[in-house]
Write a protein that holds these residues in place. Structure first.
Motif, PDB file in Angstrom:
ATOM      1  N   GLY A  74      -2.635  34.783   6.351  1.00 18.54           N
ATOM      2  CA  GLY A  74      -1.852  33.681   5.800  1.00 18.54           C
ATOM      3  C   GLY A  74      -1.521  33.851   4.331  1.00 18.54           C
ATOM      4  N   TYR A  75      -1.516  35.090   3.833  1.00 20.00           N
ATOM      5  CA  TYR A  75      -1.227  35.337   2.419  1.00 20.00           C
ATOM      6  C   TYR A  75       0.276  35.402   2.170  1.00 20.00           C
ATOM      7  N   HIS A  76       0.682  34.753   1.085  1.00 23.90           N
ATOM      8  CA  HIS A  76       2.067  34.772   0.623  1.00 23.90           C
ATOM      9  C   HIS A  76       2.053  35.201  -0.837  1.00 23.90           C
ATOM     10  N   VAL A  77       3.127  35.876  -1.271  1.00 26.65           N
ATOM     11  CA  VAL A  77       3.180  36.351  -2.650  1.00 26.65           C
ATOM     12  C   VAL A  77       4.523  36.010  -3.296  1.00 26.65           C
ATOM     13  N   SER A  78       4.472  35.898  -4.620  1.00 26.42           N
ATOM     14  CA  SER A  78       5.679  35.670  -5.414  1.00 26.42           C
ATOM     15  C   SER A  78       5.569  36.500  -6.687  1.00 26.42           C
ATOM     16  N   ALA A  79       6.676  37.083  -7.100  1.00 24.07           N
ATOM     17  CA  ALA A  79       6.712  37.853  -8.347  1.00 24.07           C
ATOM     18  C   ALA A  79       7.087  36.966  -9.533  1.00 24.07           C
ATOM     19  N   ARG A  80       7.311  35.677  -9.273  1.00 27.14           N
ATOM     20  CA  ARG A  80       7.711  34.748 -10.345  1.00 27.14           C
ATOM     21  C   ARG A  80       6.578  33.806 -10.712  1.00 27.14           C
ATOM     22  N   ARG A  81       6.711  33.194 -11.875  1.00 23.32           N
ATOM     23  CA  ARG A  81       5.786  32.130 -12.281  1.00 23.32           C
ATOM     24  C   ARG A  81       5.915  30.976 -11.301  1.00 23.32           C
ATOM     25  N   VAL A  82       4.792  30.285 -11.086  1.00 27.88           N
ATOM     26  CA  VAL A  82       4.802  29.166 -10.135  1.00 27.88           C
ATOM     27  C   VAL A  82       4.021  28.006 -10.736  1.00 27.88           C
ATOM     28  N   ARG A  83       4.639  26.836 -10.712  1.00 31.84           N
ATOM     29  CA  ARG A  83       3.973  25.629 -11.181  1.00 31.84           C
ATOM     30  C   ARG A  83       3.561  24.804  -9.961  1.00 31.84           C
ATOM     31  N   PRO A  84       2.281  24.398  -9.885  1.00 29.89           N
ATOM     32  CA  PRO A  84       1.838  23.580  -8.741  1.00 29.89           C
ATOM     33  C   PRO A  84       2.609  22.262  -8.675  1.00 29.89           C
ATOM     34  N   THR A  85       2.827  21.798  -7.460  1.00 30.42           N
ATOM     35  CA  THR A  85       3.471  20.497  -7.283  1.00 30.42           C
ATOM     36  C   THR A  85       2.437  19.379  -7.354  1.00 30.42           C
ATOM     37  N   SER A  86       1.192  19.718  -7.016  1.00 29.50           N
ATOM     38  CA  SER A  86       0.076  18.774  -7.135  1.00 29.50           C
ATOM     39  C   SER A  86      -1.227  19.567  -7.073  1.00 29.50           C
ATOM     40  N   VAL A  87      -2.308  18.890  -7.477  1.00 31.56           N
ATOM     41  CA  VAL A  87      -3.626  19.521  -7.461  1.00 31.56           C
ATOM     42  C   VAL A  87      -4.623  18.524  -6.884  1.00 31.56           C
ATOM     43  N   GLU A  88      -5.353  18.969  -5.885  1.00 34.99           N
ATOM     44  CA  GLU A  88      -6.394  18.155  -5.254  1.00 34.99           C
ATOM     45  C   GLU A  88      -7.745  18.653  -5.763  1.00 34.99           C
ATOM     46  N   VAL A  89      -8.580  17.748  -6.236  1.00 35.69           N
ATOM     47  CA  VAL A  89      -9.915  18.106  -6.713  1.00 35.69           C
ATOM     48  C   VAL A  89     -10.908  17.946  -5.560  1.00 35.69           C
ATOM     49  N   ILE A  90     -11.691  18.986  -5.331  1.00 33.30           N
ATOM     50  CA  ILE A  90     -12.704  18.966  -4.279  1.00 33.30           C
ATOM     51  C   ILE A  90     -14.063  19.049  -4.960  1.00 33.30           C
ATOM     52  N   ASP A  91     -14.821  17.965  -4.903  1.00 35.35           N
ATOM     53  CA  ASP A  91     -16.130  17.916  -5.561  1.00 35.35           C
ATOM     54  C   ASP A  91     -17.260  18.475  -4.704  1.00 35.35           C
ATOM     55  N   ASP A  92     -17.087  18.461  -3.385  1.00 33.85           N
ATOM     56  CA  ASP A  92     -18.116  18.971  -2.477  1.00 33.85           C
ATOM     57  C   ASP A  92     -17.425  19.830  -1.418  1.00 33.85           C
ATOM     58  N   PRO A  93     -17.320  21.135  -1.671  1.00 32.12           N
ATOM     59  CA  PRO A  93     -16.622  22.005  -0.717  1.00 32.12           C
ATOM     60  C   PRO A  93     -17.190  21.979   0.698  1.00 32.12           C
ATOM     61  N   LEU A  94     -18.505  21.853   0.852  1.00 28.08           N
ATOM     62  CA  LEU A  94     -19.071  21.826   2.205  1.00 28.08           C
ATOM     63  C   LEU A  94     -18.627  20.573   2.952  1.00 28.08           C
ATOM     64  N   ALA A  95     -18.595  19.454   2.266  1.00 29.81           N
ATOM     65  CA  ALA A  95     -18.103  18.216   2.885  1.00 29.81           C
ATOM     66  C   ALA A  95     -16.613  18.338   3.210  1.00 29.81           C
ATOM     67  N   ALA A  96     -15.868  19.009   2.338  1.00 30.52           N
ATOM     68  CA  ALA A  96     -14.434  19.205   2.579  1.00 30.52           C
ATOM     69  C   ALA A  96     -14.203  20.066   3.820  1.00 30.52           C
ATOM     70  N   LEU A  97     -15.030  21.073   4.015  1.00 31.10           N
ATOM     71  CA  LEU A  97     -14.923  21.895   5.226  1.00 31.10           C
ATOM     72  C   LEU A  97     -15.216  21.068   6.466  1.00 31.10           C
ATOM     73  N   GLU A  98     -16.303  20.308   6.414  1.00 32.56           N
ATOM     74  CA  GLU A  98     -16.660  19.457   7.555  1.00 32.56           C
ATOM     75  C   GLU A  98     -15.536  18.463   7.863  1.00 32.56           C
ATOM     76  N   ALA A  99     -14.934  17.886   6.825  1.00 32.92           N
ATOM     77  CA  ALA A  99     -13.840  16.926   7.010  1.00 32.92           C
ATOM     78  C   ALA A  99     -12.618  17.577   7.653  1.00 32.92           C
ATOM     79  N   ARG A 100     -12.492  18.884   7.495  1.00 36.11           N
ATOM     80  CA  ARG A 100     -11.374  19.625   8.075  1.00 36.11           C
ATOM     81  C   ARG A 100     -11.746  20.247   9.425  1.00 36.11           C
ATOM     82  N   GLY A 101     -12.881  19.829   9.976  1.00 29.50           N
ATOM     83  CA  GLY A 101     -13.266  20.276  11.304  1.00 29.50           C
ATOM     84  C   GLY A 101     -13.985  21.610  11.360  1.00 29.50           C
ATOM     85  N   VAL A 102     -14.527  22.054  10.232  1.00 25.42           N
ATOM     86  CA  VAL A 102     -15.249  23.322  10.191  1.00 25.42           C
ATOM     87  C   VAL A 102     -16.750  23.031  10.117  1.00 25.42           C
ATOM     88  N   ALA A 103     -17.493  23.521  11.087  1.00 21.66           N
ATOM     89  CA  ALA A 103     -18.952  23.368  11.076  1.00 21.66           C
ATOM     90  C   ALA A 103     -19.522  24.418  10.124  1.00 21.66           C
TER      91      ALA A 103
END
Length: 167
Positions: free
Chosen positions: A109-138
């Motif tokens: 699922g890798y994509h590349v760009s040779a140009r500068r890129v500005r994010p459209t938004s940023v999501e802060v994840i304080d607990d990555p393990l909880a974020a995985l579980e919330a996305r259905g990953v055990a």
């Protein structure tokens, strides 16, 4: 349209093309790398955290699914020594515009760009393990990540092994 993301342990306001890693398909070429939302869960851990991710694929043998995944659809194994750090490291999930990116690696699922890129938004994840579980990953901590990687590699599952050399 494909949703592109970049996971980092720091907030990035402008992505500048940087030389690609030596083991990439384009060593040394200055690029911005992104991952599509379909495979992003594989990256939702601190950068150096060793991990083995697996999920069933249409071609997966039922015996492999039962033996390695059980009743879970997706599993992420990490070393037990990483559990505290993985659950407490703040991550930034940068949402990137798809324009200007080309698909580099379909399975990853890798994509590349040779140009500068500005994010459209940023999501802060304080607990990555909880974020995985919330996305259905055990999440399954293990003392034997290398052994898990061998079993998963020998299976018919869709999988990813990241930073195993740090385990």
């Amino acid at each position: 349209m494909v949703q592109l993301l970049h996971v980092s342990e720091r907030r990035i306001d402008l992505f500048e093309p940087r030389p690609s890693p030596p083991r990439s398909s384009r060593p040394g070429e200055p690029l911005v790398w992104a991952i599509d939302a379909r495979t992003a869960v594989r990256q939702l851990l601190p950068r150096d955290c060793p991990r083995v991710y697996a999920r069933g694929a249409p071609s997966s043998l039922p015996s492999d699914v039962e033996r390695l995944l059980g009743s879970d659809r997706q599993v992420m194994w990490i070393p037990t020594t990483w559990v505290d750090r993985a659950s407490s490291t703040q991550l930034f999930l940068h949402h990137l515009p798809a324009e200007g990116f080309t698909l580099e690696d379909v399975p990853a699922g890798y994509h590349v760009s040779a140009r500068r890129v500005r994010p459209t938004s940023v999501e802060v994840i304080d607990d990555p393990l909880a974020a995985l579980e919330a996305r259905g990953v055990a999440v399954r901590p293990t003392k034997e990540l290398r052994a898990v990687a061998e079993r998963v590699r020998a299976s018919s599952l869709d999988f990813s092994v990241v930073r195993l050399h740090l385990a």
